[in-house]
Design a protein around this motif. Structure first.
Motif, PDB file in Angstrom:
ATOM      1  N   CYS A  37      61.165  43.822  56.356  1.00 17.41           N
ATOM      2  CA  CYS A  37      60.380  44.977  55.902  1.00 17.41           C
ATOM      3  C   CYS A  37      61.258  46.016  55.209  1.00 17.41           C
ATOM      4  CB  CYS A  37      59.668  45.612  57.095  1.00 17.41           C
ATOM      5  SG  CYS A  37      58.574  46.964  56.635  1.00 17.41           S
ATOM      6  N   ASN A  38      60.791  46.497  54.059  1.00 16.41           N
ATOM      7  CA  ASN A  38      61.511  47.524  53.315  1.00 16.41           C
ATOM      8  C   ASN A  38      61.436  48.868  54.037  1.00 16.41           C
ATOM      9  OD1 ASN A  38      62.390  46.349  50.578  1.00 16.41           O
ATOM     10  ND2 ASN A  38      60.274  45.628  50.785  1.00 16.41           N
ATOM     11  N   ASP A  96      54.399  48.382  53.223  1.00 14.80           N
ATOM     12  CA  ASP A  96      55.022  47.061  53.076  1.00 14.80           C
ATOM     13  C   ASP A  96      54.405  46.085  54.070  1.00 14.80           C
ATOM     14  OD1 ASP A  96      56.923  45.542  51.577  1.00 14.80           O
ATOM     15  OD2 ASP A  96      58.182  45.429  53.356  1.00 14.80           O
ATOM     16  N   LEU A 250      56.771  53.112  47.649  1.00 16.85           N
ATOM     17  CA  LEU A 250      56.881  51.674  47.923  1.00 16.85           C
ATOM     18  C   LEU A 250      56.308  50.867  46.764  1.00 16.85           C
ATOM     19  CD1 LEU A 250      55.252  48.965  49.158  1.00 16.85           C
ATOM     20  CD2 LEU A 250      57.620  49.364  49.852  1.00 16.85           C
ATOM     21  N   SER A 253      58.748  51.167  43.815  1.00 12.27           N
ATOM     22  CA  SER A 253      60.056  50.574  44.094  1.00 12.27           C
ATOM     23  C   SER A 253      60.015  49.058  44.116  1.00 12.27           C
ATOM     24  CB  SER A 253      60.592  51.093  45.435  1.00 12.27           C
ATOM     25  OG  SER A 253      60.762  52.490  45.415  1.00 12.27           O
ATOM     26  N   CYS A 254      59.042  48.507  44.833  1.00 17.80           N
ATOM     27  CA  CYS A 254      59.010  47.050  44.998  1.00 17.80           C
ATOM     28  C   CYS A 254      58.548  46.336  43.735  1.00 17.80           C
ATOM     29  CB  CYS A 254      58.136  46.674  46.194  1.00 17.80           C
ATOM     30  SG  CYS A 254      58.899  47.115  47.774  1.00 17.80           S
ATOM     31  N   LYS A 262      67.268  46.866  43.304  1.00 18.85           N
ATOM     32  CA  LYS A 262      66.914  47.905  44.272  1.00 18.85           C
ATOM     33  C   LYS A 262      66.862  49.280  43.617  1.00 18.85           C
ATOM     34  CE  LYS A 262      68.217  49.726  48.824  1.00 18.85           C
ATOM     35  NZ  LYS A 262      68.269  51.159  48.433  1.00 18.85           N
TER      36      LYS A 262
END
Length: 288
Positions: A37-38, A96, A250, A253-254, A262
């Protein structure tokens, strides 16, 4: 996981079958949280608790839109230590987990709450950590009818069955600006169009769930930096506002990480300095 696809496929489901989530699936969920998990703030202590259908009755009056609680076979409750970014980190982590549930073809829905101690007492959680986020999940009802939550006012919430559920989320040009808040000139040139990866990352943010689908935030592109801005909103409380910021971080970013690697965000004094309308706040900034 293919975050772009999962974000587009994710939807809030408020009707569940009575079918239990298998123990093997619950084990996968726990293992994902522990190992993959992020996290926005990895050093901040968190703990994921999984509850069964017994939590539904216990949570009545402690969680839900104006005491309307989504009944589900299972609930995820994220606990967190206190910290300046605890709420944003919780939103980042739990979204996430929501996308992992989506990947597993499980349905889910974020639940709102206002009192951590009340939730801990309801669920008999003995921990010094605070309740930071709650999500209901299970096998969603497969039907064209869905529960619609009509928020007439903060004290008047009507829940009725509708043939479809429409989330009044904002468009990309309502959320992404160039240099100053509200200025769209040059945005399309900078981020590209449908198949461009930066466009996909911003598009993913427009699909972020938020309290009452208010989405009180946006982005400003300024001198090569992408700045997340929190907008004032009288309907959204502090807990939900910070969770929403974590969720949108999230999503960006993902999605961006699928091609840019990243994404490192700056917070606090390190956020890029820009002029904003009164009541608006620059929350985080990054370079992609």
């Amino acid at each position: 996981m293919n975050y772009s696809a999962l974000i587009q496929n994710r939807k809030s489901v408020r009707e569940f079958t009575g079918k239990k989530v298998p123990a093997t699936a619950l084990a996968v969920i726990g293992a994902y949280y522990q190992n993959f998990c992020n996290r926005l703030v990895p050093e901040l202590e968190t703990k994921l608790c999984v509850f069964g259908e017994e939590a539904r009755e216990a949570l009545e009056g402690a969680a839900g839109y104006e005491n309307y609680l989504v009944g589900a076979p299972n609930y995820l409750v994220l606990l967190s230590a206190k910290g300046d970014l605890a709420g944003e980190n919780a939103g980042f982590i739990m979204e996430d987990m929501v996308l992992k549930l989506t990947d597993m073809e499980l349905s889910c829905c974020w639940l709102t709450f206002t009192d951590s101690e009340k939730v801990k007492a309801a669920l008999a959680i003995d921990s010094p950590l605070d309740v930071a986020a709650i999500v209901a999940f299970g096998q969603g009802v497969r039907t064209t009818k869905r529960l619609r939550v009509n928020v007439l006012s903060m004290s008047n919430v009507d829940v009725s069955a509708q043939r479809q559920y429409f989330a009044p989320k904002r468009g990309l040009h309502d959320m992404v600006f160039m240099d100053t808040w509200g200025n769209c000139d040059g945005v399309d040139t900078y981020i590209g169009f449908y198949d461009d990866m930066l466009w996909e990352a911003f598009y993913a943010t427009t699909l972020s769930p938020s309290y009452l689908n208010r989405q009180p935030y946006g982005f400003i592109i300024h001198q090569g930096e992408i700045i997340l801005v929190r907008a004032p909103d009288s309907y959204t409380g502090e807990i939900d506002a910070k969770l929403g910021l974590g969720i949108v971080l999230l999503h960006f970013s993902c999605t961006a990480a699928q091609w840019a690697g990243k994404i490192d965000w700056n917070f606090g004094a390190d956020v890029a300095k820009i002029h904003l309308p009164e009541g608006y706040e620059a929350v985080a900034s990054c370079k992609v």
